[in-house]
Design an enzyme around this catalytic site. Structure first.
Site, PDB file in Angstrom:
ATOM      1  N   LYS A   1     -46.951  13.437 -80.424  1.00 54.61           N
ATOM      2  CA  LYS A   1     -46.356  13.430 -81.763  1.00 54.61           C
ATOM      3  C   LYS A   1     -45.304  12.323 -81.868  1.00 54.61           C
ATOM      4  O   LYS A   1     -44.546  12.097 -80.923  1.00 54.61           O
ATOM      5  CB  LYS A   1     -45.693  14.798 -81.991  1.00 54.61           C
TER       6      LYS A   1
ATOM      7  N   LYS B   1     -39.407  22.054 -75.231  1.00 53.53           N
ATOM      8  CA  LYS B   1     -38.015  21.620 -75.105  1.00 53.53           C
ATOM      9  C   LYS B   1     -37.345  22.133 -73.838  1.00 53.53           C
ATOM     10  O   LYS B   1     -36.338  21.585 -73.413  1.00 53.53           O
ATOM     11  CB  LYS B   1     -37.194  22.066 -76.331  1.00 53.53           C
TER      12      LYS B   1
ATOM     13  N   LYS C   1     -38.425  11.408 -82.899  1.00 54.82           N
ATOM     14  CA  LYS C   1     -37.178  10.665 -82.846  1.00 54.82           C
ATOM     15  C   LYS C   1     -36.504  10.789 -81.484  1.00 54.82           C
ATOM     16  O   LYS C   1     -35.604  10.034 -81.168  1.00 54.82           O
ATOM     17  CB  LYS C   1     -36.240  11.153 -83.952  1.00 54.82           C
TER      18      LYS C   1
HETATM   19  P1  AMP Z   1     -37.360  17.772 -87.035  1.00 53.12           P
HETATM   20  O1  AMP Z   1     -37.146  16.327 -86.928  1.00 53.12           O
HETATM   21  O2  AMP Z   1     -37.923  18.379 -85.790  1.00 53.12           O
HETATM   22  O3  AMP Z   1     -36.183  18.528 -87.585  1.00 53.12           O
HETATM   23  O4  AMP Z   1     -38.511  17.924 -88.101  1.00 53.12           O
HETATM   24  C1  AMP Z   1     -38.275  17.872 -89.481  1.00 53.12           C
HETATM   25  C2  AMP Z   1     -39.568  17.987 -90.242  1.00 53.12           C
HETATM   26  O5  AMP Z   1     -40.385  16.846 -90.014  1.00 53.12           O
HETATM   27  C3  AMP Z   1     -40.416  19.198 -89.824  1.00 53.12           C
HETATM   28  O6  AMP Z   1     -41.027  19.722 -90.984  1.00 53.12           O
HETATM   29  C4  AMP Z   1     -41.433  18.608 -88.909  1.00 53.12           C
HETATM   30  O7  AMP Z   1     -42.620  19.349 -88.873  1.00 53.12           O
HETATM   31  C5  AMP Z   1     -41.656  17.245 -89.539  1.00 53.12           C
HETATM   32  N1  AMP Z   1     -42.106  16.267 -88.545  1.00 53.12           N
HETATM   33  C6  AMP Z   1     -41.420  15.836 -87.463  1.00 53.12           C
HETATM   34  N2  AMP Z   1     -42.133  14.936 -86.764  1.00 53.12           N
HETATM   35  C7  AMP Z   1     -43.321  14.810 -87.415  1.00 53.12           C
HETATM   36  C8  AMP Z   1     -44.506  14.042 -87.185  1.00 53.12           C
HETATM   37  N3  AMP Z   1     -44.600  13.228 -86.130  1.00 53.12           N
HETATM   38  N4  AMP Z   1     -45.515  14.152 -88.060  1.00 53.12           N
HETATM   39  C9  AMP Z   1     -45.441  14.983 -89.134  1.00 53.12           C
HETATM   40  N5  AMP Z   1     -44.352  15.732 -89.405  1.00 53.12           N
HETATM   41  C10 AMP Z   1     -43.304  15.662 -88.558  1.00 53.12           C
END
Ligand code: AMP
Ligand code: TRP
Length: 328
Positions: free
Chosen positions: A192, A111, A195
């Site tokens: 990965k 980041k 969003k």
């Molecule tokens: P975040 O959107 O970074 O707050 O992530 C929220 C949750 O979603 C966390 O547990 C991440 O590890 C999971 N997560 C986000 N992107 C992915 C992805 N591409 N594949 C699997 N898990 C994800």
């Protein structure tokens, strides 16, 4: 009964990666464990957020939790900043965290890469996440694979606290899906699904309308050849699509392979799109109902009240052990 805590940031649209990596397990665990699911707004502001966006996204993510199947009479759903004890324990744990540990965090490196100035909040983000988890003495943390390193730091901090101030914190374990702990981008299986990607075609948002989902899947990158085979090393693109298929249709990789034997990628992708739509359509209908009813505010209020009782108790105990005097 164990304690479960997890959080999702209200920054941008949630994706199928969030759903498969984390939220499906939230829904599963609520039946057997005492659960705490948060919208982590304090984490979201570690990168600049427009106030109006933050407000909208916070409500949207909370509503998506419910729409995905979290039952607020079973699990506590709340907003991190509504329980100020998180920020307080976050500070206390920051003072136990070493710079070197934070410098090694890959999420921080990703980041902050290429930025002229990086906020200090982004750097100490993992200490606040450790506080989120330890404040409920959680033993299970459902997350995607990218959070594993933060979990390891959380365990190190718990151990350090226990060593210095006496056994208190429980050692939390990550809880990840066997397949799909890391859903990859539709346009590049080496990245990965995220969003925050500038290419909207690379992710499926949980609120993408059915036709958008169909279009994105039909344009998803595939590997050379035509065999639908789960082989992440040699067929990363198809294997990623198969992970999505497996979760949305509740089928094993062998079952999917058998279904498309000799048929090539075309029919596979077409069916995949329909399975994803079949998961998202009812979720979106529930989402719209929840948003228009306004009931989310009551759910969040109740969730925060229940969470605060435990969180405040933990912070009082931690402060006492660290040598703070209480007002008398
Ligand atoms: P975040 O959107 O970074 O707050 O992530 C929220 C949750 O979603 C966390 O547990 C991440 O590890 C999971 N997560 C986000 N992107 C992915 C992805 N591409 N594949 C699997 N898990 C994800
Ligand atoms: N860091 C997590 C992410 O980016 C979000 C998060 C904050 C979290 N606090 C947490 C996840 C506590 C699990 C437990 O996805």
């Amino acid at each position: 009964m164990g304690r479960v805590l997890s959080g999702i940031q209200p920054s941008g649209q949630l994706t199928l990666g969030n759903y498969i990596g984390a939220m499906q397990n939230f829904v599963k665990l609520q039946h057997t464990e005492e659960c705490f699911f948060m919208v982590v707004d304090l984490h979201a502001i570690t990168v600049p957020q427009e106030p109006a966006n933050l407000r909208e996204q916070t409500e949207a993510v909370a509503a998506l939790f419910i729409a995905a199947g979290i039952d607020p009479s079973k699990a506590n759903v709340f907003v991190q900043s509504h329980v100020p004890a998180h920020a307080e324990l976050g500070w206390l744990l920051t003072t136990l965290t070493n710079m070197g540990e934070l410098e090694r965090m890959t999420q921080f490196k990703d980041k902050s890469e290429g930025k002229d100035s990086v906020g200090a909040g982004l750097f100490v983000y993992p200490s606040l996440m450790a506080a989120d988890i330890l404040i409920y003495n959680s033993n299970l943390v459902p997350v995607g694979e990218d959070q594993k390193q933060h979990l390891e730091l959380t365990r190190d901090l718990a151990q350090r606290f226990n060593f210095r101030f006496g056994e208190y914190f429980t050692m939390p374990e990550p809880y990840m899906p066997k397949i799909g702990a890391r859903i990859m981008s539709l346009d590049d299986a080496s990245k990965k699904m995220s969003k925050s990607s500038p290419n909207a075609g690379s992710f499926i948002a949980l609120l993408d309308p059915p036709d958008v989902v169909r279009k994105k899947i039909s344009r998803a990158t595939t590997d050379s050849g035509r065999e639908v085979k789960y082989d992440p090393a040699n067929k990363p693109e198809i294997s990623n699509l198969m992970s999505i298929y497996s979760h949305c249709a509740n089928l094993s990789m062998e079952e999917i392979e058998a279904r498309y034997e000799g048929q090539g990628y075309g029919p596979f992708k077409k069916d995949l799109a329909e399975h994803v739509v079949a998961v998202l359509e009812p979720l979106q209908a529930r989402y719209n109902e929840i948003r228009s009813s306004g009931e989310i505010h009551n759910i969040l209020k109740q969730g925060a009240e229940r969470a605060a009782v435990i969180a405040n108790r933990t912070v009082a105990e931690v402060k006492e052990r660290m040598g703070f005097i209480a007002p008398r």
